[in-house]
Design a protein around this motif. Structure first.
Motif, PDB file in Angstrom:
ATOM      1  N   VAL A 162      18.962   2.348  -5.095  1.00  0.00           N
ATOM      2  CA  VAL A 162      17.648   1.881  -4.631  1.00  0.00           C
ATOM      3  C   VAL A 162      16.556   2.308  -5.601  1.00  0.00           C
ATOM      4  N   LEU A 163      16.621   3.540  -6.082  1.00  0.00           N
ATOM      5  CA  LEU A 163      15.618   3.995  -7.055  1.00  0.00           C
ATOM      6  C   LEU A 163      15.692   3.204  -8.348  1.00  0.00           C
ATOM      7  N   GLY A 164      16.909   2.808  -8.726  1.00  0.00           N
ATOM      8  CA  GLY A 164      17.061   1.981  -9.930  1.00  0.00           C
ATOM      9  C   GLY A 164      16.454   0.604  -9.745  1.00  0.00           C
ATOM     10  N   GLU A 165      16.552   0.052  -8.510  1.00  0.00           N
ATOM     11  CA  GLU A 165      16.012  -1.281  -8.237  1.00  0.00           C
ATOM     12  C   GLU A 165      14.540  -1.250  -7.824  1.00  0.00           C
ATOM     13  N   PHE A 166      14.001  -0.048  -7.612  1.00  0.00           N
ATOM     14  CA  PHE A 166      12.641   0.048  -7.093  1.00  0.00           C
ATOM     15  C   PHE A 166      11.600  -0.639  -7.985  1.00  0.00           C
ATOM     16  N   PRO A 167      11.628  -0.503  -9.323  1.00  0.00           N
ATOM     17  CA  PRO A 167      10.617  -1.200 -10.146  1.00  0.00           C
ATOM     18  C   PRO A 167      10.620  -2.715  -9.909  1.00  0.00           C
ATOM     19  N   TYR A 168      11.813  -3.318  -9.782  1.00  0.00           N
ATOM     20  CA  TYR A 168      11.902  -4.760  -9.535  1.00  0.00           C
ATOM     21  C   TYR A 168      11.292  -5.109  -8.179  1.00  0.00           C
ATOM     22  N   ILE A 202       7.058  -7.251  -4.649  1.00  0.00           N
ATOM     23  CA  ILE A 202       6.172  -7.044  -3.508  1.00  0.00           C
ATOM     24  C   ILE A 202       4.719  -7.226  -3.927  1.00  0.00           C
ATOM     25  N   ASN A 203       4.345  -6.670  -5.081  1.00  0.00           N
ATOM     26  CA  ASN A 203       2.965  -6.821  -5.570  1.00  0.00           C
ATOM     27  C   ASN A 203       2.645  -8.278  -5.870  1.00  0.00           C
ATOM     28  N   THR A 204       3.612  -8.980  -6.499  1.00  0.00           N
ATOM     29  CA  THR A 204       3.409 -10.407  -6.802  1.00  0.00           C
ATOM     30  C   THR A 204       3.237 -11.212  -5.523  1.00  0.00           C
ATOM     31  N   LEU A 205       4.123 -10.942  -4.529  1.00  0.00           N
ATOM     32  CA  LEU A 205       4.034 -11.651  -3.255  1.00  0.00           C
ATOM     33  C   LEU A 205       2.714 -11.367  -2.556  1.00  0.00           C
ATOM     34  N   ALA A 206       2.278 -10.118  -2.571  1.00  0.00           N
ATOM     35  CA  ALA A 206       0.999  -9.762  -1.956  1.00  0.00           C
ATOM     36  C   ALA A 206      -0.161 -10.471  -2.656  1.00  0.00           C
ATOM     37  N   ASP A 207      -0.115 -10.534  -4.005  1.00  0.00           N
ATOM     38  CA  ASP A 207      -1.164 -11.244  -4.760  1.00  0.00           C
ATOM     39  C   ASP A 207      -1.182 -12.720  -4.403  1.00  0.00           C
ATOM     40  N   LYS A 208       0.003 -13.315  -4.283  1.00  0.00           N
ATOM     41  CA  LYS A 208       0.079 -14.740  -3.921  1.00  0.00           C
ATOM     42  C   LYS A 208      -0.492 -14.972  -2.526  1.00  0.00           C
ATOM     43  N   ILE A 209      -0.162 -14.074  -1.587  1.00  0.00           N
ATOM     44  CA  ILE A 209      -0.685 -14.215  -0.224  1.00  0.00           C
ATOM     45  C   ILE A 209      -2.205 -14.114  -0.238  1.00  0.00           C
ATOM     46  N   ARG A 210      -2.735 -13.148  -1.004  1.00  0.00           N
ATOM     47  CA  ARG A 210      -4.195 -13.015  -1.099  1.00  0.00           C
ATOM     48  C   ARG A 210      -4.808 -14.257  -1.728  1.00  0.00           C
ATOM     49  N   SER A 211      -4.135 -14.790  -2.756  1.00  0.00           N
ATOM     50  CA  SER A 211      -4.645 -16.000  -3.415  1.00  0.00           C
ATOM     51  C   SER A 211      -4.660 -17.170  -2.443  1.00  0.00           C
ATOM     52  N   ILE A 212      -3.585 -17.303  -1.664  1.00  0.00           N
ATOM     53  CA  ILE A 212      -3.513 -18.397  -0.681  1.00  0.00           C
ATOM     54  C   ILE A 212      -4.586 -18.206   0.378  1.00  0.00           C
ATOM     55  N   GLN A 213      -4.788 -16.956   0.826  1.00  0.00           N
ATOM     56  CA  GLN A 213      -5.799 -16.699   1.838  1.00  0.00           C
ATOM     57  C   GLN A 213      -7.192 -17.040   1.334  1.00  0.00           C
ATOM     58  N   GLU A 251       0.824  -1.203   0.000  1.00  0.00           N
ATOM     59  CA  GLU A 251       0.000   0.000   0.000  1.00  0.00           C
ATOM     60  C   GLU A 251       0.863   1.259   0.000  1.00  0.00           C
ATOM     61  N   ASN A 252       2.011   1.202   0.686  1.00  0.00           N
ATOM     62  CA  ASN A 252       2.857   2.388   0.842  1.00  0.00           C
ATOM     63  C   ASN A 252       3.955   2.494  -0.203  1.00  0.00           C
ATOM     64  N   LEU A 253       3.993   1.549  -1.151  1.00  0.00           N
ATOM     65  CA  LEU A 253       5.049   1.593  -2.160  1.00  0.00           C
ATOM     66  C   LEU A 253       5.074   2.918  -2.937  1.00  0.00           C
ATOM     67  N   PRO A 254       3.912   3.450  -3.390  1.00  0.00           N
ATOM     68  CA  PRO A 254       3.977   4.746  -4.095  1.00  0.00           C
ATOM     69  C   PRO A 254       4.563   5.847  -3.204  1.00  0.00           C
ATOM     70  N   GLU A 255       4.147   5.847  -1.929  1.00  0.00           N
ATOM     71  CA  GLU A 255       4.664   6.870  -1.017  1.00  0.00           C
ATOM     72  C   GLU A 255       6.158   6.676  -0.785  1.00  0.00           C
ATOM     73  N   ILE A 256       6.589   5.410  -0.673  1.00  0.00           N
ATOM     74  CA  ILE A 256       8.015   5.125  -0.494  1.00  0.00           C
ATOM     75  C   ILE A 256       8.808   5.623  -1.689  1.00  0.00           C
ATOM     76  N   HIS A 257       8.237   5.378  -2.886  1.00  0.00           N
ATOM     77  CA  HIS A 257       8.922   5.847  -4.091  1.00  0.00           C
ATOM     78  C   HIS A 257       9.037   7.372  -4.082  1.00  0.00           C
ATOM     79  N   GLN A 258       7.955   8.019  -3.653  1.00  0.00           N
ATOM     80  CA  GLN A 258       7.973   9.483  -3.589  1.00  0.00           C
ATOM     81  C   GLN A 258       8.997   9.955  -2.554  1.00  0.00           C
ATOM     82  N   ILE A 259       9.046   9.262  -1.413  1.00  0.00           N
ATOM     83  CA  ILE A 259       9.993   9.639  -0.360  1.00  0.00           C
ATOM     84  C   ILE A 259      11.426   9.456  -0.836  1.00  0.00           C
ATOM     85  N   LEU A 260      11.664   8.363  -1.570  1.00  0.00           N
ATOM     86  CA  LEU A 260      13.011   8.128  -2.083  1.00  0.00           C
ATOM     87  C   LEU A 260      13.436   9.253  -3.029  1.00  0.00           C
TER      88      LEU A 260
END
Length: 729
Positions: free
Chosen positions: A466-472, A477-488, A203-212
């Motif tokens: 870190v900004l260069g690696e942020f897209p990866y 993180i999004n994939t992992l979150a989707d997998k967790i939701r799928s498992i749940q 949820e905070n990834l966009p804000e983290i990107h902005q903070i970076l």
């Protein structure tokens, strides 16, 4: 004269009962088919119930293995279980002896457990599990059925080993699962916290990107600010040095002011006392004048004395005022950094000056009044008295004011000024210490700024990485979150924990025998002999018919006195009687001599009689119509029926040819009828099988009744020709 078929039947009965040789032969014909059925049924009564006499060699070369630190010896365990198993005659010998006995035929089979048997089984929990094998040797030359029995025994051993090993391994596995379930249950809050952490992070990834990005921008600004700060360091050093000099100078001024105050204080106090004393004398003098009521002629002299006292008082007040103004001016020139304290000192001195000014104004007013008194002294005595009264009252007020001022100066002004000077000195001393500390700290601050500048450069480089690696990272993180939701959505972690938590011993017992066979026999058959009774009984009835046509003639000795049709039916009745007797013997023998357990004994006998009538009709008609060729046809038909009627093996397991002819054989329906009586009657099947079987009998009788004469015309020629060879009767 021609006789009917009944005459022929009665003649046969008479000859069969009066001729003892014929009677013996007929008795043999009646009993012999039963012996055929009884012996075969008895032999197959329980063939698998005596397998304990079949010798099987067992060779154990297993050296054991290890599973999760626990030693196992499956071979030894298997041998121990076989020693308690009496289904076969197990022979525990060496490999050499076992193979020798097998070759000589003393052992039907040999089972060898290799030395790596347990070791291979123990690889089940490794990345490369290996299948264990048991070597099985069988001598199929000895007997056709024995290898099948020994195969079953070997298969049972393999099944036993497999189930036991599966039980042990699953016991270990489920013990691990149980431990894992307990551990997962303890870790469940951490797991949920981790899930929440991932979702929050997502949820905070966009804000983290902005903070970076902002941090990178701030790092650039901070680097500029540090450079500016480094440029200001010399200025700060100069300011600190100047400030320290100023503080030292101010402390010097305060020290001088304090010394000056100490010098002036006694003189100011002396003058104040003098003023107080003079004021008191004036006041006393005025009261004295007022009480004595002086004459007007004395007024000028008195007023001159008063003016002299007032001038003296004014002079003293001017001296005090000059001293206070000097103190005020010196206080303003000391450049005290604590402006609050300087203002308070000014206020105290200003207050004192205002009071002195007020006193001076009052004294000047008194002087004016004395002048007016002197100018009017020549006037009315009453007015002089009023003036003196007013002057006296004013003198009282001045005296009170002077007393109040002296008291305030001694108790408040002088101590307060001294206290403020002391406080200013303390404050300046503290400021001096701070400036000294600042001077001492400046080199450390300068070093820190230099270090921070280097760290900011490294941090800026890291932020760029870190900004260069942020897209990866964002994708992961999004994939992992989707997998967790799928498992749940698909699984319940608490349910999984419940599934993992188990009783290892109970699970071990379950996997040792995961499926139990709950056998429900719809039509129970007591044993193998009972199951084979329908086949062997039907076979005995057909064999009985073959014996009859082999020993008895289908033609009377004097055929000329009977028509073809009468001969056919007359001798058929004789065959029927003998066939019925044969059937009674064989069916009653099955029931009472062998003790075959049948569902319906009455129908077992009645179905046997029906089958006998049909079979006799078929066999008799073949021989009566076709002669010796008919005998051969009856024997061939017997052979085909034994193979294709499904008496021993289900018809669907037979070769295609036998499956094709299966529905066209009398045996098929005769055996079905007897099976209904033995296992349990389904009347729809009985009606169908009895109807088809009856059709076979009717067809045979019709052939005999209508085709015997024309066909016999040809068969008699064949028969005559065969007798001429001297080989056939």
């Amino acid at each position: 004269m021609k006789f009917g078929f009944w005459h022929l039947f009665k003649t046969d009965l008479k000859h069969g009962t009066t001729n003892w040789v014929a009677a013996i032969l007929l008795g043999g014909l009646i009993i012999l088919p039963s012996l055929y059925a009884w012996m075969n049924i008895e032999a197959s009564w329980d063939p698998y119930g005596r397998t304990e006499n079949i010798k099987i060699g067992v060779v154990n070369e297993d050296t054991g293995g290890e599973v999760r630190g626990e030693s196992i010896d499956v071979g030894e365990t298997l041998v121990d279980s076989l020693k308690e198993n009496d289904t076969m005659n197990w022979q525990f010998v060496t490999k050499e002896k076992a193979m020798d006995e097998l070759e000589y035929g003393n052992y039907f089979a040999t089972i060898i457990i290799p030395e790596d048997f347990s070791k291979k089984l123990s690889t089940v929990i490794t990345d490369n599990p290996e299948k264990a094998n048991i070597e099985y040797y069988v001598n199929e030359k000895i007997n056709a059925i024995a290898p099948k029995i020994t195969d079953k025994g070997a298969g049972a051993i393999v099944d036993k080993v497999s189930s036991q090993f599966i039980s042990e391994v699953n016991g270990v596995i489920f013990e691990m699962f149980n431990d894992l379930g307990i551990e997962m249950e303890q870790s469940l809050p951490d797991i949920k916290r981790f899930e929440n952490y991932i979702f929050t992070l997502e949820e905070n990834l966009p804000e983290i990107h902005q903070i970076l990005n902002q941090s990178l921008s701030d790092a650039d600004k901070a680097e500029g600010m540090i450079n500016d700060a480094q440029g200001l360091i010399p200025t700060v050093k100069d300011a600190a040095n100047n400030g320290l000099t100023t503080v030292n100078d101010t402390l010097g001024y305060l020290e001088k002011a304090e010394n000056r105050l100490k010098e002036m204080a006694p003189k100011i106090e002396q003058d104040l006392k003098k003023i107080q004393s003079t004021s008191q004398k004036i006041n006393d003098f005025l009261h004295e004048i007022e009480n004595n009521q002086p004459e007007i002629t004395q007024g000028s002299e008195i007023l001159n004395q008063v003016n002299g006292q007032l001038d003296s008082t004014l002079e003293s007040l001017n001296t005090i005022e000059t001293a206070l103004k000097q103190l005020q001016e010196q206080n303003n020139n000391e450049n005290n950094p604590d402006n609050g304290e300087s203002e308070q000192n000014d206020q105290q001195i200003e207050t004192a000056l205002n009071q002195i000014a007020s006193i001076k104004e009052s004294i000047n007013t008194m002087k004016t009044n004395t002048s007016e008194v002197e100018s009017t002294i020549q006037e009315k005595q009453q007015e002089i008295d009023e003036r003196f009264q007013s002057l006296t009252q004013f003198s009282d007020d001045v005296n009170t004011t002077i007393d109040s001022f002296v008291k305030e100066y001694q108790q408040t002004i002088a101590p307060r000024v001294e206290e403020e000077i002391k406080q200013a000195e303390s404050t300046l001393t503290t400021a001096k210490n701070i400036l000294v500390e600042v001077q001492n700290t400046l080199p450390e601050i300068e070093q820190m700024l230099n270090n921070t500048e280097g760290n900011l450069a490294e941090g800026e480089e890291m932020l760029n990485y870190v900004l260069g690696e942020f897209p990866y990272v964002n994708d992961k993180i999004n994939t992992l979150a989707d997998k967790i939701r799928s498992i749940q959505s698909e699984t319940d972690m608490e349910e999984i924990i419940k599934l993992l938590q188990n009783d290892p011993n109970a699970e071990k017992g379950f996997f040792e025998e995961p499926v139990t066979l709950d056998t429900n026999k719809v039509f129970p058959i007591e044993n193998y002999g009972t199951g084979m009774t329908p086949f062997y009984t039907v076979l005995a009835i057909w064999v009985g018919g073959l014996l009859l046509i082999s020993l008895m003639s289908t033609e009377p000795h004097d055929p000329s006195i009977y028509t073809e049709r009468h001969m056919y039916f007359g001798r058929l009745l004789t065959f029927y009687v003998i066939g019925i007797l044969q059937t009674f013997i064989v069916t009653f023998g099955d029931l009472f001599l062998l003790g075959v357990s049948v569902d319906s004994a009455v129908w077992f006998v009645l179905f046997g009689l029906l089958i006998s009538l049909i079979f006799i009709s078929i066999v008799y008609t073949l021989v009566s119509v076709f002669g010796d060729v008919g005998k051969a046809m009856a024997i061939v038909l017997l052979v085909l029926q034994i193979a294709a009627a499904g008496g021993t093996y289900p018809a669907v397991l037979l070769p295609e040819f036998f499956q094709v002819i299966h529905p066209f054989l009398p045996f098929t329906y005769g055996i079905n009828l007897m099976r209904e009586a033995v296992g349990g009657i389904v009347w729809d099947k009985v009606y169908a099988d009895a109807s088809i079987l009856t059709l076979f009998g009717i067809a045979a009788i019709l052939i005999g009744a209508f085709l015997k004469k024309p066909i016999n015309h040809y068969t008699n020629k064949l028969k005559k020709k065969s007798k001429e060879s001297g080989l056939f009767h």
